[in-house]
Motif scaffolding. Structure first.
Motif, PDB file in Angstrom:
ATOM      1  N   GLN A   1      91.974 -29.119 -76.272  1.00 30.48           N
ATOM      2  CA  GLN A   1      92.377 -28.365 -75.102  1.00 30.48           C
ATOM      3  C   GLN A   1      91.480 -27.140 -74.964  1.00 30.48           C
ATOM      4  OE1 GLN A   1      96.407 -26.949 -75.237  1.00 30.48           O
ATOM      5  NE2 GLN A   1      96.458 -26.504 -73.036  1.00 30.48           N
ATOM      6  N   VAL A   2      91.042 -26.884 -73.756  1.00 31.35           N
ATOM      7  CA  VAL A   2      90.193 -25.734 -73.494  1.00 31.35           C
ATOM      8  C   VAL A   2      91.014 -24.456 -73.597  1.00 31.35           C
ATOM      9  CG1 VAL A   2      88.835 -24.543 -71.745  1.00 31.35           C
ATOM     10  CG2 VAL A   2      88.588 -27.003 -72.074  1.00 31.35           C
ATOM     11  N   GLN A   3      90.520 -23.520 -74.381  1.00 32.04           N
ATOM     12  CA  GLN A   3      91.208 -22.249 -74.551  1.00 32.04           C
ATOM     13  C   GLN A   3      90.228 -21.114 -74.735  1.00 32.04           C
ATOM     14  OE1 GLN A   3      94.061 -22.838 -77.858  1.00 32.04           O
ATOM     15  NE2 GLN A   3      95.647 -22.325 -76.368  1.00 32.04           N
ATOM     16  N   GLY A  26      87.632 -25.987 -77.499  1.00 35.48           N
ATOM     17  CA  GLY A  26      87.737 -27.095 -76.568  1.00 35.48           C
ATOM     18  C   GLY A  26      86.521 -27.286 -75.684  1.00 35.48           C
ATOM     19  N   TYR A 105      86.937 -20.752 -66.827  1.00 31.03           N
ATOM     20  CA  TYR A 105      88.099 -20.657 -67.694  1.00 31.03           C
ATOM     21  C   TYR A 105      88.480 -19.199 -67.885  1.00 31.03           C
ATOM     22  CZ  TYR A 105      86.534 -25.376 -68.969  1.00 31.03           C
ATOM     23  OH  TYR A 105      86.128 -26.692 -68.943  1.00 31.03           O
TER      24      TYR A 105
END
Length: 116
Positions: A1-3, A26, A105
């Motif tokens: 998961q992108v964080q 991620g 992001y």
């Protein structure tokens, strides 16, 4: 998961220093330009500093020049913001941002409070 996870915020007296960290996971942050923004209560988000994907160039808002330094360690997938000579008006939530073309992001932010 992108964080993107910011850390290092807290309470500091005027004239003090803090070092914020933004750890990316991620995705490979080295392919993204990174930015620090901040937002004080009731105000819009403000760009604090930016750094190119390689770290070869940096930019700062005028009020931060000479006080703040953005850097990155692509081997650690992390970007930093060294804040010196802090002022009460620096009080805000500081956000980490990664951007590459249409992809962007955001982290959840870390609170910085400058008060005596």
């Amino acid at each position: 998961q992108v964080q993107l996870v910011e850390s290092g915020g807290g309470l500091v007296q005027p004239g003090g220093s803090l070092r914020l960290s933004c750890a990316a996971s991620g995705f490979t942050a080295s392919s993204y330009a990174m930015r620090w923004y901040r937002q004080a209560p009731g105000k819009d988000r403000e760009l604090v500093a930016s750094i190119s994907s390689t770290g070869g160039s940096t930019n700062y808002a005028d009020s931060m020049k000479g006080r703040f330094t953005i850097s990155r360690d692509n081997a650690k997938n992390t970007v930093y913001l060294q804040m010196n000579s802090l002022k009460p008006e620096d009080t805000a939530v500081y956000y980490c941002n990664a951007r590459r073309s249409l992809v962007e992001y955001w982290g959840q932010g870390t609170q910085v409070t400058v008060s005596s």
